[in-house]
Enzyme design. Sequence first.
Site, PDB file in Angstrom:
ATOM      1  N   ASP A   1      -7.711  18.040 -15.515  1.00 11.42           N
ATOM      2  CA  ASP A   1      -8.079  16.673 -15.891  1.00 11.42           C
ATOM      3  C   ASP A   1      -7.801  16.570 -17.387  1.00 11.42           C
ATOM      4  OD1 ASP A   1      -9.299  14.330 -16.720  1.00 11.42           O
ATOM      5  OD2 ASP A   1     -11.091  14.587 -15.470  1.00 11.42           O
TER       6      ASP A   1
ATOM      7  N   LYS B   1      -8.800   5.095 -19.355  1.00 12.50           N
ATOM      8  CA  LYS B   1      -9.114   5.480 -20.725  1.00 12.50           C
ATOM      9  C   LYS B   1      -7.918   5.231 -21.650  1.00 12.50           C
ATOM     10  CE  LYS B   1     -12.797   6.474 -18.514  1.00 12.50           C
ATOM     11  NZ  LYS B   1     -13.170   7.785 -18.023  1.00 12.50           N
TER      12      LYS B   1
ATOM     13  N   TYR C   1     -16.780  15.757 -16.586  1.00  7.62           N
ATOM     14  CA  TYR C   1     -17.081  14.344 -16.437  1.00  7.62           C
ATOM     15  C   TYR C   1     -18.085  14.160 -15.287  1.00  7.62           C
ATOM     16  CZ  TYR C   1     -16.606   9.441 -15.383  1.00  7.62           C
ATOM     17  OH  TYR C   1     -16.884   8.119 -15.121  1.00  7.62           O
TER      18      TYR C   1
ATOM     19  N   ARG D   1       0.835  -1.210   0.000  1.00  2.88           N
ATOM     20  CA  ARG D   1       0.000   0.000   0.000  1.00  2.88           C
ATOM     21  C   ARG D   1       0.868   1.258   0.000  1.00  2.88           C
ATOM     22  NH1 ARG D   1      -1.501   2.101   4.552  1.00  2.88           N
ATOM     23  NH2 ARG D   1      -1.977   0.166   5.640  1.00  2.88           N
TER      24      ARG D   1
END
Length: 367
Positions: A165, A190, A94, A42
């Site tokens: 973004d 994406k 978005y 992590r």
Amino acid sequence: MKPETIAIHLSNRVNDKDNPVVQPISLSTTYQHGEGSPIYSRINNPNRTSLEAVMAALEGGEDAAAFASGNAAGMAVFQSLDPKSHIVVPNDMYHGMRNQLLKVFEGKIEVTSVDMTDLQAISKQVRPTTSLIWMETPSNPLVRITDIKEVCKLAKEKGIRTVVDSTFATPILQQPLALGADMVMHSNTKFIGGHSDVLGGILITSEKDEFWEKVRNVQVLGGASPSAFDCYLLCRSIKTLSYRIKAHCENAMSIATFLDSHAKVEKVYYPGLPQDEGNALASRQMTGYGSMLSFVHRGDSKATDVFLSKLKLFSNATSLGGVESLIERRAKVEGEGSKTHPSLVRVSIGIENVGDLMEDIENALDE
Ligand SMILES: *Cc1c(COP(=O)(O)O)cnc(C)c1O
């Protein structure tokens, strides 16, 4: 090194006695204590480190932090803001990120939506408590272009942080940090992943400042870390990113031009078209126009759904950036309360043969 070379070599850090050419997947959650070795997955993992290194290099940033999704990456920014902060976001944005702000951060962050293509409108909304201007360019679903340089200039004068973004552009088509942004965000799901089979997100920072330390804490202590396998897949995909993007852009330009001249199409939104309102700015700010386009079908929502159902190569599915072409009626996906035109179709142009794609659209439109 240029992007094509960075993509192949900085995504691959081999530290293995067998000397493999490709970096193996390090599935171990924990590591034997030793100098320079990871501690716990992590906190850090060799595959995640490679993903962060290659993305930081491609964006020209100092550091990057990878997350389990694009939304988790965005959330790390919002969680790092001071309580009761005011932020300015685009009105074309978005919808998953907008819903996160409205539903998860309700009462915690004050949000104002503006037309990011209008500098005066942004300026008017800025308050003394404004701590962040969030841009998304090209935007979703109208493929609008925001002037990153000008918005960052405005923000810097007022001591406001900026995040872009840049999911639709990828680091291949646009370099927001070089234009003055403090941070870049991508949904790795994406184009970065590019094959519609891995979820991920990333933030790249221009500077390892105090705010970045907070973001790192959200990543490591919040725990929305991507798995080693996901990071491996993303590094594998990044190696071909430049070449995929080239093909995506070429196909999209041809299809936008074709749609623009079709009688059943009312309007095409694609910054590569000379008459598009974002064309001049995109030509300055980007090295290509991307492969996302939207168009308004001449017909009601029902006729538009019939058109979509006739397509054979375009899958009627949400998401974008994969090698396969996807298409959707956006208002249907956004659901009740959507302000999107009911016959607006959003297309993610893949890298199939462009003639085959055009024939498929032509047949479905003409029937
Ligand atoms: C998909 C997307 C996101 C969210 O990313 P996930 O990986 O789905 O969480 C954010 N911004 C844009 C522009 C996107 O297309």
